[in-house]
Design a protein around this motif. Structure first.
Motif, PDB file in Angstrom:
ATOM      1  N   LEU A  86       1.240  -1.456  -0.153  1.00 31.92           N
ATOM      2  CA  LEU A  86      -0.027   0.237  -0.043  1.00 31.92           C
ATOM      3  C   LEU A  86       0.755   1.089  -0.110  1.00 31.92           C
ATOM      4  N   ILE A  87       2.038   1.018   0.571  1.00 31.42           N
ATOM      5  CA  ILE A  87       3.141   2.645   0.753  1.00 31.42           C
ATOM      6  C   ILE A  87       3.726   2.513  -0.809  1.00 31.42           C
ATOM      7  N   ALA A  88       4.024   1.586  -1.103  1.00 27.82           N
ATOM      8  CA  ALA A  88       4.159   1.525  -2.485  1.00 27.82           C
ATOM      9  C   ALA A  88       3.543   1.651  -3.747  1.00 27.82           C
ATOM     10  N   LEU A  89       2.566   1.400  -3.465  1.00 28.45           N
ATOM     11  CA  LEU A  89       1.404   2.170  -4.747  1.00 28.45           C
ATOM     12  C   LEU A  89       1.622   3.471  -4.160  1.00 28.45           C
ATOM     13  N   ASP A  90       1.225   4.181  -3.531  1.00 31.10           N
ATOM     14  CA  ASP A  90       1.455   5.517  -2.443  1.00 31.10           C
ATOM     15  C   ASP A  90       2.556   6.234  -3.410  1.00 31.10           C
ATOM     16  N   LEU A  91       4.202   6.067  -2.970  1.00 33.28           N
ATOM     17  CA  LEU A  91       4.831   6.559  -3.445  1.00 33.28           C
ATOM     18  C   LEU A  91       4.721   6.437  -4.958  1.00 33.28           C
ATOM     19  N   LEU A  92       4.170   5.761  -5.713  1.00 31.23           N
ATOM     20  CA  LEU A  92       4.776   5.032  -7.415  1.00 31.23           C
ATOM     21  C   LEU A  92       4.045   6.100  -7.848  1.00 31.23           C
ATOM     22  N   ARG A  93       2.483   6.285  -7.180  1.00 34.79           N
ATOM     23  CA  ARG A  93       1.629   7.206  -7.618  1.00 34.79           C
ATOM     24  C   ARG A  93       1.659   9.260  -7.051  1.00 34.79           C
ATOM     25  N   GLY A  94       3.115   9.112  -6.403  1.00 36.53           N
ATOM     26  CA  GLY A  94       3.107  10.876  -6.152  1.00 36.53           C
ATOM     27  C   GLY A  94       2.553  10.531  -5.057  1.00 36.53           C
ATOM     28  N   ARG A  95       2.055   9.975  -4.196  1.00 37.98           N
ATOM     29  CA  ARG A  95       0.638  10.888  -3.475  1.00 37.98           C
ATOM     30  C   ARG A  95       1.613  10.086  -1.405  1.00 37.98           C
ATOM     31  N   GLY A  96       3.404   9.847  -1.989  1.00 31.12           N
ATOM     32  CA  GLY A  96       3.132   9.491  -0.529  1.00 31.12           C
ATOM     33  C   GLY A  96       5.512   9.859   0.183  1.00 31.12           C
ATOM     34  N   ALA A  97       5.460  10.858  -0.935  1.00 29.17           N
ATOM     35  CA  ALA A  97       6.975  11.567  -1.258  1.00 29.17           C
ATOM     36  C   ALA A  97       7.295  12.646  -0.033  1.00 29.17           C
ATOM     37  N   GLY A  98       7.151  12.316   1.386  1.00 30.64           N
ATOM     38  CA  GLY A  98       6.895  13.582   1.593  1.00 30.64           C
ATOM     39  C   GLY A  98       5.773  13.836   2.382  1.00 30.64           C
ATOM     40  N   GLY A  99       4.911  14.073   2.119  1.00 31.55           N
ATOM     41  CA  GLY A  99       3.527  14.949   2.713  1.00 31.55           C
ATOM     42  C   GLY A  99       3.523  16.096   1.823  1.00 31.55           C
ATOM     43  N   THR A 100       2.570  16.620   2.169  1.00 32.19           N
ATOM     44  CA  THR A 100       2.226  17.844   1.086  1.00 32.19           C
ATOM     45  C   THR A 100       2.095  19.215   2.465  1.00 32.19           C
ATOM     46  N   ASP A 101       2.674  18.645   3.869  1.00 33.73           N
ATOM     47  CA  ASP A 101       2.404  19.822   4.395  1.00 33.73           C
ATOM     48  C   ASP A 101       3.499  19.937   4.855  1.00 33.73           C
ATOM     49  N   PRO A 102       4.780  20.737   4.336  1.00 31.44           N
ATOM     50  CA  PRO A 102       6.011  20.578   5.514  1.00 31.44           C
ATOM     51  C   PRO A 102       5.855  20.689   6.957  1.00 31.44           C
ATOM     52  N   HIS A 103       5.457  21.614   7.417  1.00 31.92           N
ATOM     53  CA  HIS A 103       4.776  21.859   8.938  1.00 31.92           C
ATOM     54  C   HIS A 103       3.918  21.044   9.372  1.00 31.92           C
ATOM     55  N   GLY A 104       3.873  19.836   9.025  1.00 33.95           N
ATOM     56  CA  GLY A 104       2.143  19.228  10.098  1.00 33.95           C
ATOM     57  C   GLY A 104       3.196  18.168  11.085  1.00 33.95           C
ATOM     58  N   ASP A 105       2.544  17.043  11.009  1.00 33.14           N
ATOM     59  CA  ASP A 105       2.518  15.827  11.851  1.00 33.14           C
ATOM     60  C   ASP A 105       3.100  15.407  10.958  1.00 33.14           C
ATOM     61  N   ALA A 106       3.233  14.593   9.774  1.00 31.62           N
ATOM     62  CA  ALA A 106       2.591  13.582   8.823  1.00 31.62           C
ATOM     63  C   ALA A 106       4.311  12.489   9.788  1.00 31.62           C
ATOM     64  N   LEU A 178      13.841   9.658  -6.475  1.00 32.11           N
ATOM     65  CA  LEU A 178      14.054   8.835  -5.390  1.00 32.11           C
ATOM     66  C   LEU A 178      12.641   8.035  -4.939  1.00 32.11           C
ATOM     67  N   ALA A 179      11.819   9.022  -5.203  1.00 29.68           N
ATOM     68  CA  ALA A 179      10.479   8.583  -4.178  1.00 29.68           C
ATOM     69  C   ALA A 179      10.265   7.407  -4.813  1.00 29.68           C
ATOM     70  N   ARG A 180       9.947   7.648  -6.445  1.00 31.85           N
ATOM     71  CA  ARG A 180       9.507   6.280  -7.214  1.00 31.85           C
ATOM     72  C   ARG A 180      10.112   5.111  -7.572  1.00 31.85           C
ATOM     73  N   ILE A 181      11.573   5.462  -7.737  1.00 30.58           N
ATOM     74  CA  ILE A 181      12.956   4.484  -7.580  1.00 30.58           C
ATOM     75  C   ILE A 181      12.330   3.210  -5.928  1.00 30.58           C
ATOM     76  N   ALA A 182      11.993   3.992  -4.528  1.00 32.22           N
ATOM     77  CA  ALA A 182      12.114   3.083  -3.186  1.00 32.22           C
ATOM     78  C   ALA A 182      10.652   2.874  -3.247  1.00 32.22           C
ATOM     79  N   GLY A 183       9.386   3.430  -4.329  1.00 28.41           N
ATOM     80  CA  GLY A 183       8.187   2.977  -4.259  1.00 28.41           C
ATOM     81  C   GLY A 183       8.003   1.773  -5.287  1.00 28.41           C
ATOM     82  N   LEU A 184       9.313   1.461  -6.376  1.00 27.86           N
ATOM     83  CA  LEU A 184       9.501   0.269  -6.690  1.00 27.86           C
ATOM     84  C   LEU A 184       9.714  -0.787  -5.866  1.00 27.86           C
ATOM     85  N   LEU A 185      11.100  -0.456  -5.136  1.00 22.87           N
ATOM     86  CA  LEU A 185      11.703  -1.385  -4.168  1.00 22.87           C
ATOM     87  C   LEU A 185      10.968  -1.961  -3.070  1.00 22.87           C
ATOM     88  N   LEU A 186      10.266  -1.389  -2.813  1.00 23.51           N
ATOM     89  CA  LEU A 186       9.107  -1.105  -1.534  1.00 23.51           C
ATOM     90  C   LEU A 186       8.103  -2.486  -1.990  1.00 23.51           C
TER      91      LEU A 186
END
Length: 208
Positions: A86-106, A178-186
């Motif tokens: 599930l995490i890998a699919l988010d990374l591959l689709r660009g939805r999990g590469a560090g969070g949209t809010d850099p100041h949030g608690d993600a 790197l997010a796409r590569i990490a998604g593939l590896l995951l």
């Protein structure tokens, strides 16, 4: 009670190979690369801390926990594999590469899942620790296992802490790649875990 150096080395090397500190770097950078420096540094110690907590719990009472819940290692592998997928699919689709809010608690969440567990404290590491503790027979052996667990998590912290220096070199485009590569590896790790789970269930039922 003498410290068992052989057990320490064997346990440390086993956990190093399974937990693969260098292999965690691309996933870590892809998840926290766009966050603030403070958030990255927090994730660098939170993830190993979560992993240390999980590994310690299973080292102390892992066999009892699994027996009570009637859970085998193959079930852990399957659950971990599906979670990583599930995490890998988010990374591959660009939805999990560090969070949209850099100041949030993600960053707390990525330190818990997937970094702390199941990437670091995954089924393989949990199984290795349970087996090591089950084979221990002296106080020195238990001490060596505990020292090995602390040592590998110290290595994980140092690797993640100093990996943040790569972010300035990679830049925004590098983090995205790197997010796409990490998604593939995951995804590959997830498929392998699920496959190992299936084989484990087959072996378990064929032996029974």
């Amino acid at each position: 009670m003498s410290f068992d150096t052989a057990v320490f080395l064997a346990t440390f090397v086993t956990l190093f190979v399974i937990m693969d500190p260098p292999g965690v770097i691309p996933v870590y950078l892809s998840l926290v690369g766009r966050k603030t420096k403070e958030a990255r540094n927090r994730a660098a110690w939170q993830a190993p801390a979560v992993s240390l907590l999980v590994i310690t719990v299973f080292a102390v009472g892992g066999q009892a926990i699994l027996s009570y819940l009637h859970i085998g290692i193959p079930a852990l592998q399957g659950a971990g594999g599906l979670l990583l997928l599930l995490i890998a699919l988010d990374l591959l689709r660009g939805r999990g590469a560090g969070g949209t809010d850099p100041h949030g608690d993600a960053e707390v969440n990525v330190a818990l899942v997937p970094l702390g567990t199941p990437l670091m404290a995954g089924p393989g590491a949990i199984a290795a620790v349970i087996v090591a503790v089950a084979q221990a027979d002296t106080g020195g052996t238990y001490l060596a296992i505990a020292a090995a667990i602390l040592a590998i998590h110290t290595v994980l912290f140092l690797v993640l802490r100093f990996a943040t220096t790569l972010i300035r070199i990679l830049g925004e485009g590098g983090i995205t790649l790197l997010a796409r590569i990490a998604g593939l590896l995951l995804a590959a790790i997830a498929v392998q875990l699920v496959a190992s789970s299936v084989m484990g269930f087959i072996d378990q039922y064929s032996a029974g």
